[in-house]
Design an enzyme around this catalytic site. Structure first.
Site, PDB file in Angstrom:
ATOM      1  N   ILE A   1       0.805  -1.344  -0.038  1.00 16.14           N
ATOM      2  CA  ILE A   1       0.049   0.180   0.015  1.00 16.14           C
ATOM      3  C   ILE A   1       0.625   1.243  -0.023  1.00 16.14           C
ATOM      4  O   ILE A   1       0.641   2.141  -0.802  1.00 16.14           O
ATOM      5  CB  ILE A   1      -1.065   0.147   1.200  1.00 16.14           C
ATOM      6  CG1 ILE A   1      -1.860  -1.105   1.042  1.00 16.14           C
ATOM      7  CG2 ILE A   1      -1.796   1.458   1.298  1.00 16.14           C
ATOM      8  CD1 ILE A   1      -2.859  -1.604   2.252  1.00 16.14           C
TER       9      ILE A   1
ATOM     10  N   ASP B   1      11.046   2.660   6.608  1.00 16.93           N
ATOM     11  CA  ASP B   1      10.642   1.194   6.610  1.00 16.93           C
ATOM     12  C   ASP B   1      12.010   0.488   7.041  1.00 16.93           C
ATOM     13  O   ASP B   1      13.034   0.858   6.843  1.00 16.93           O
ATOM     14  CB  ASP B   1      10.216   0.881   5.320  1.00 16.93           C
ATOM     15  CG  ASP B   1       9.575  -0.583   5.013  1.00 16.93           C
ATOM     16  OD1 ASP B   1      10.002  -1.430   5.746  1.00 16.93           O
ATOM     17  OD2 ASP B   1       8.481  -0.545   4.698  1.00 16.93           O
TER      18      ASP B   1
ATOM     19  N   THR C   1      -4.532   4.709   7.416  1.00 15.81           N
ATOM     20  CA  THR C   1      -5.414   3.852   6.924  1.00 15.81           C
ATOM     21  C   THR C   1      -4.985   2.556   6.950  1.00 15.81           C
ATOM     22  O   THR C   1      -5.641   1.965   6.204  1.00 15.81           O
ATOM     23  CB  THR C   1      -5.776   4.178   5.165  1.00 15.81           C
ATOM     24  OG1 THR C   1      -4.314   4.198   4.831  1.00 15.81           O
ATOM     25  CG2 THR C   1      -6.245   5.620   5.096  1.00 15.81           C
TER      26      THR C   1
ATOM     27  N   ARG D   1      -4.080   0.480  10.679  1.00 13.57           N
ATOM     28  CA  ARG D   1      -4.904   0.205  11.787  1.00 13.57           C
ATOM     29  C   ARG D   1      -4.836   1.169  13.049  1.00 13.57           C
ATOM     30  O   ARG D   1      -3.768   1.734  13.199  1.00 13.57           O
ATOM     31  CB  ARG D   1      -4.310  -1.156  12.377  1.00 13.57           C
ATOM     32  CG  ARG D   1      -4.402  -2.448  11.430  1.00 13.57           C
ATOM     33  CD  ARG D   1      -5.950  -2.991  11.399  1.00 13.57           C
ATOM     34  NE  ARG D   1      -6.193  -3.896  10.367  1.00 13.57           N
ATOM     35  CZ  ARG D   1      -6.512  -4.074   9.359  1.00 13.57           C
ATOM     36  NH1 ARG D   1      -7.002  -2.796   8.659  1.00 13.57           N
ATOM     37  NH2 ARG D   1      -6.684  -5.162   8.506  1.00 13.57           N
TER      38      ARG D   1
ATOM     39  N   ASP E   1      -9.033   6.164   8.652  1.00 12.58           N
ATOM     40  CA  ASP E   1     -10.166   5.168   8.268  1.00 12.58           C
ATOM     41  C   ASP E   1     -10.212   4.123   9.345  1.00 12.58           C
ATOM     42  O   ASP E   1     -11.144   3.292   9.281  1.00 12.58           O
ATOM     43  CB  ASP E   1      -9.665   4.513   6.919  1.00 12.58           C
ATOM     44  CG  ASP E   1     -10.499   3.547   6.451  1.00 12.58           C
ATOM     45  OD1 ASP E   1     -11.793   3.919   6.544  1.00 12.58           O
ATOM     46  OD2 ASP E   1     -10.262   2.481   5.766  1.00 12.58           O
TER      47      ASP E   1
ATOM     48  N   GLU F   1     -12.782   0.611  17.145  1.00 12.61           N
ATOM     49  CA  GLU F   1     -13.790   0.489  16.110  1.00 12.61           C
ATOM     50  C   GLU F   1     -14.798  -0.539  16.455  1.00 12.61           C
ATOM     51  O   GLU F   1     -14.466  -1.528  16.708  1.00 12.61           O
ATOM     52  CB  GLU F   1     -13.032   0.793  14.669  1.00 12.61           C
ATOM     53  CG  GLU F   1     -12.491  -0.350  14.249  1.00 12.61           C
ATOM     54  CD  GLU F   1     -11.939  -0.116  12.798  1.00 12.61           C
ATOM     55  OE1 GLU F   1     -11.179   0.539  12.654  1.00 12.61           O
ATOM     56  OE2 GLU F   1     -12.037  -0.984  11.975  1.00 12.61           O
TER      57      GLU F   1
ATOM     58  N   HIS G   1     -13.726   2.612   8.187  1.00 13.48           N
ATOM     59  CA  HIS G   1     -12.870   1.459   7.961  1.00 13.48           C
ATOM     60  C   HIS G   1     -13.280   1.000   6.651  1.00 13.48           C
ATOM     61  O   HIS G   1     -13.770  -0.303   6.468  1.00 13.48           O
ATOM     62  CB  HIS G   1     -12.812   0.529   8.890  1.00 13.48           C
ATOM     63  CG  HIS G   1     -11.660  -0.440   8.901  1.00 13.48           C
ATOM     64  ND1 HIS G   1     -11.209  -1.273   9.814  1.00 13.48           N
ATOM     65  CD2 HIS G   1     -11.168  -0.951   7.616  1.00 13.48           C
ATOM     66  CE1 HIS G   1     -10.120  -1.927   9.076  1.00 13.48           C
ATOM     67  NE2 HIS G   1     -10.014  -1.851   8.102  1.00 13.48           N
ATOM     68  N   ILE G   2     -13.320   1.802   5.673  1.00 12.66           N
ATOM     69  CA  ILE G   2     -13.848   1.357   4.237  1.00 12.66           C
ATOM     70  C   ILE G   2     -12.487   1.421   3.163  1.00 12.66           C
ATOM     71  O   ILE G   2     -12.942   1.258   1.793  1.00 12.66           O
ATOM     72  CB  ILE G   2     -15.002   2.455   3.876  1.00 12.66           C
ATOM     73  CG1 ILE G   2     -14.326   3.818   4.025  1.00 12.66           C
ATOM     74  CG2 ILE G   2     -16.184   1.882   4.364  1.00 12.66           C
ATOM     75  CD1 ILE G   2     -14.059   4.597   2.911  1.00 12.66           C
TER      76      ILE G   2
ATOM     77  N   ALA H   1     -10.635  -0.775   1.963  1.00 14.24           N
ATOM     78  CA  ALA H   1     -10.595  -1.927   1.102  1.00 14.24           C
ATOM     79  C   ALA H   1     -11.873  -2.192   0.327  1.00 14.24           C
ATOM     80  O   ALA H   1     -12.006  -2.711  -0.647  1.00 14.24           O
ATOM     81  CB  ALA H   1     -10.366  -3.287   1.857  1.00 14.24           C
TER      82      ALA H   1
END
Ligand SMILES: NC(=O)c1ccc[n+]([C@@H]2O[C@H](COP(=O)([O-])OP(=O)(O)OC[C@H]3O[C@@H](n4cnc5c(N)ncnc54)[C@H](O)[C@@H]3O)[C@@H](O)[C@H]2O)c1
Length: 319
Positions: free
Chosen positions: A152, A171, A230, A232, A256, A261, A284-285, A287
């Site tokens: 992502i 990273d 977006t 977790r 998100d 939640e 949480h949309i 995906a």
């Protein structure tokens, strides 16, 4: 072979699994105790879930279950360690909804920069306020800081570069294909928090990433900066984010995903952050596009097929 689907699932996928000779039980409302009961009643070999949690209680209810398929990429809703102890394999469908999440991420960034949600809300109320809404910093030449350059993160990076933004990323693994680009730099996380105009996080939820965006790191951000989550809810100290937004330590945030939640697709939701004027939140949309769900459904069908015909588990995450 019995397959229990405890979530919404693509209708074509259901037909394809039936065509393999499987017996399917599907109920999108099977959560918690209801799922435990269904596992006892149905005695499936395969369980397919999207957001439905599969914890020790559910796993203890079944003697027949051999495989749990998470129809999505993140699998923190499934107790993979407990499943492994019971000899139950867990598989995910990685990478297939990445574009959808990257698209939402860009949408949230643009929405914050141009105050799109407030613009629309006021217009709907019949309020015309070009003076208030005619202010935005713009994205070209700004620096986006991406935490987690996986599937992502890289798609967000490509989109940000198309917007002519500069890119810094943090990273544990370098993203080699980006490192040679002129306006891209891999930096330490604290440096990213300091330098970025927009911080966007895309790491998996795990022990090492829990609360990694904490009060100290949010404190490094610039007052005009945006924070986007977006991935977790657990990766961010939400209380610290609320404090920073309320005190104007950062300009705005959009999420998100949230620490607490609801598990259900429809529920009430009480949390402090949603009421802040400089916060935009979605449900949480990330995906949830037709394209992503069809792709994930196809992959879940492929995993069932391989398992039924060869006994092998594709994308096993608890080997
Ligand atoms: N909002 C949604 O609906 C939605 C949908 C899909 C995925 N997600 C979330 O997005 C997450 C990322 O997905 P992905 O497919 O890009 O995963 P991925 O595994 O491809 O990428 C994750 C990246 O994070 C890096 N990483 C891990 N630990 C790190 C650390 N401590 N510091 C810095 N980097 C670290 C990894 O090296 C990897 O490059 C998923 O785990 C999931 O939780 C959310």
């Amino acid at each position: 072979m019995k397959v229990l689907i405890a979530d919404k699932f693509d209708a074509t996928g259901i037909d394809q699994i039936k065509a393999m000779g499987c017996e399917i039980t599907q109920d999108a409302d099977l959560k918690e105790a209801a799922l435990t009961q269904a596992l006892k009643d149905v005695q499936p070999a395969v369980l397919i879930v999207r957001s439905t949690k599969v914890q020790a209680e559910q796993l203890a209810a079944t003697q027949t279950l051999k495989l749990v398929i998470r129809a999505g990429s993140g699998f923190n809703t499934i107790d993979i360690v407990n499943a492994k102890e019971k000899g139950i394999k867990v598989a995910n469908c990685p990478g297939l909804n990445s574009t959808a999440v990257a698209e939402l991420t860009m949408g949230l960034i643009l929405a914050l920069d141009r105050h799109i949600v407030d613009n629309v809300n006021d217009l709907r109320k019949g309020v015309w306020d070009k003076k208030k809404y005619g202010k935005a910093r713009g994205l070209k030449g700004r620096t986006i800081g991406i935490i987690g350059m996986g599937q992502i993160g890289k798609l967000v990076a490509r989109r940000a570069l198309a917007f002519e933004m500069n890119l810094i990323y943090a990273d544990v693994i370098p993203a080699a294909e980006f490192d040679s680009l002129e306006n891209v730099k891999r930096v330490e996380l604290d440096e990213l928090m300091k330098q970025a105009d927009i911080v966007s996080i895309h790491v998996p939820a795990m022990k090492e990433t829990e609360g990694m965006v904490n009060a100290q790191r949010i404190g490094l951000m610039q007052p005009h900066a945006f924070f986007i989550n977006t991935c977790r809810g657990t990766v961010v100290d939400e209380a610290a984010l609320v404090a920073a937004l309320r005190d104007g330590k950062i300009a705005a945030a959009a999420c998100d995903v949230y620490a607490n939640e609801p598990a259900a697709t429809k529920d009430s939701f009480a949390c402090e952050i949603k009421d802040l004027p400089n916060f935009y939140g979605t449900h949480h949309i990330g995906a949830s596009t037709d394209q992503a769900q069809a792709a994930v459904g196809e992959e879940a069908v492929r995993i069932v097929k391989e398992f039924k015909e060869k006994g092998t588990v594709l994308h096993c995450v608890n080997e």
